[in-house]
Design an enzyme around this catalytic site. Structure first.
Site, mmCIF file in Angstrom:
data_model
loop_
_atom_site.group_PDB
_atom_site.id
_atom_site.type_symbol
_atom_site.label_atom_id
_atom_site.label_comp_id
_atom_site.label_asym_id
_atom_site.label_seq_id
_atom_site.Cartn_x
_atom_site.Cartn_y
_atom_site.Cartn_z
ATOM 1 N N ASP A 226 24.056 -4.415 -0.469
ATOM 2 C CA ASP A 226 25.011 -5.506 -0.234
ATOM 3 C C ASP A 226 24.468 -6.678 -1.032
ATOM 4 O O ASP A 226 23.314 -7.079 -0.859
ATOM 5 C CB ASP A 226 25.062 -5.871 1.258
ATOM 6 C CG ASP A 226 25.718 -4.775 2.081
ATOM 7 O OD1 ASP A 226 26.406 -3.914 1.502
ATOM 8 O OD2 ASP A 226 25.519 -4.778 3.314
ATOM 9 N N GLU A 269 35.041 -4.059 1.418
ATOM 10 C CA GLU A 269 33.698 -4.655 1.319
ATOM 11 C C GLU A 269 33.352 -4.908 -0.152
ATOM 12 O O GLU A 269 32.701 -4.074 -0.794
ATOM 13 C CB GLU A 269 32.639 -3.735 1.958
ATOM 14 C CG GLU A 269 32.768 -3.614 3.464
ATOM 15 C CD GLU A 269 31.560 -2.924 4.108
ATOM 16 O OE1 GLU A 269 30.622 -2.539 3.380
ATOM 17 O OE2 GLU A 269 31.580 -2.779 5.337
HETATM 18 ZN ZN LIG Z 1 26.874 -2.415 2.767
#
Ligand SMILES: [Zn+2]
Length: 298
Positions: A226, A269
């Site tokens: 991320d 995402e």
């Molecule tokens: Zn992630």
């Protein structure tokens, strides 16, 4: 009187003698009878004893036999058990074989094994999970406190360096996550949705769109990072634009696009980038497919 008495006495004596003789005879006869009976009893007793012993020994033999039979039975039972256990085994085997072609479910996921050669194409989602004891070979990336699988980290480092040259900083925000941490986060999310009035089953599904169940996250594999941690605002950043243009050249894809949520079952995402290898990443970028579509897994 005296003679008579003597005679009488004699007679009496004779009578007594006869009587005592008879008594003796009777006693002898009785003794003989008793002895005979005794002998017979002893014989019978001995015979019975012998028979009993014989019976006992034969019973013991039977017992042994029965023990043997019992020991024979357990193997039979074992055989039966093993047969019966073979049945579920074969059923399990069939299930396993079937589950290779059928995706697992959130409650009954398929536990995958990672290919040594095609490890970069490993698909994990709610239906396909890695074993709870899977331990990737992890290394820290870009001087951060975040880790990735060693095989992936080198590609992230290259991408990070390339972006840096363009004035873009791809700050590693969240890399590898342990199975246990994933489990805690997922359970917390389930509790959150249950608190909103959803049933446990509904809460599980809803939670999985945000926090993947343990073993089904690419963070558990150590294949995904991320980036930056701004989450919903990330879409509008220079970093995101750079990744969209260049990440595939380093083997990374945006794993959960906005328009594929019906397939991925995960929310959009834009910050989550997953390594799949340069070739696959370029193919996916060109086709617009997600990994499930690319691998032909619904
Ligand atoms: Zn992630």
């Amino acid at each position: 009187m005296i003679d008579l008495n003597k005679k009488e006495i004699k007679n009496i004596k004779h009578k007594k003698a006869r009587e005592s003789g008879a008594q003796k005879f009777l006693c002898i006869v009785l003794a003989c009878i008793v002895a005979f009976v005794g002998i017979v009893c002893v014989c019978v007793n001995n015979r019975n004893k012998t028979l009993l012993e014989a019976q006992t020994s034969s019973t013991a033999g039977e017992s042994n036999d029965s023990q043997n039979a019992t020991t024979t039975v357990p193997p039979k039972q074992e055989t039966t058990e093993s047969t019966s256990s073979k049945v579920p085994e074969s059923t399990e085997a069939e299930t396993d074989a079937a589950s290779v072609n059928k995706p697992g479910t959130i409650d009954n996921p398929t536990i995958i094994t990672i290919s040594e050669t095609d490890w970069h194409l490993t698909l994990v989602n709610s239906g396909y999970r890695i074993p709870s004891d899977y331990e990737p070979d992890l290394v820290y990336v870009c001087g951060s406190s975040e880790r990735l699988d060693k095989k992936v980290a080198e590609h992230y480092e290259k991408m990070y360096a390339a972006a840096e040259k363009d004035g873009i900083k791809l700050t590693p925000c969240s890399g590898y996550r342990s199975y246990e941490l994933q489990e805690r986060n997922y359970n917390r999310k389930i509790e959150f949705f249950e608190g909103q009035g959803f049933s446990t089953e509904e809460a599980k599904v809803k939670a999985a769109t945000i926090i993947m169940p343990p073993g089904s996250s690419e963070h558990n594999l150590g294949y995904a990072m991320d980036i930056i941690c701004v989450e919903e605002w990330f879409e509008g950043t220079e970093e995101f634009k750079w990744l969209q243009e260049n990440a595939a050249d380093y083997g990374f894809i945006m794993r959960y696009p906005k328009d594929k949520q019906d397939i991925t079952k995960v929310i959009y995402e834009p910050w989550h980038w997953r390594y799949v290898g340069v070739e696959t990443a370029k193919e996916l970028k060109a086709s617009g497919q997600v990994l499930e579509e690319y691998l032909g897994v619904s």
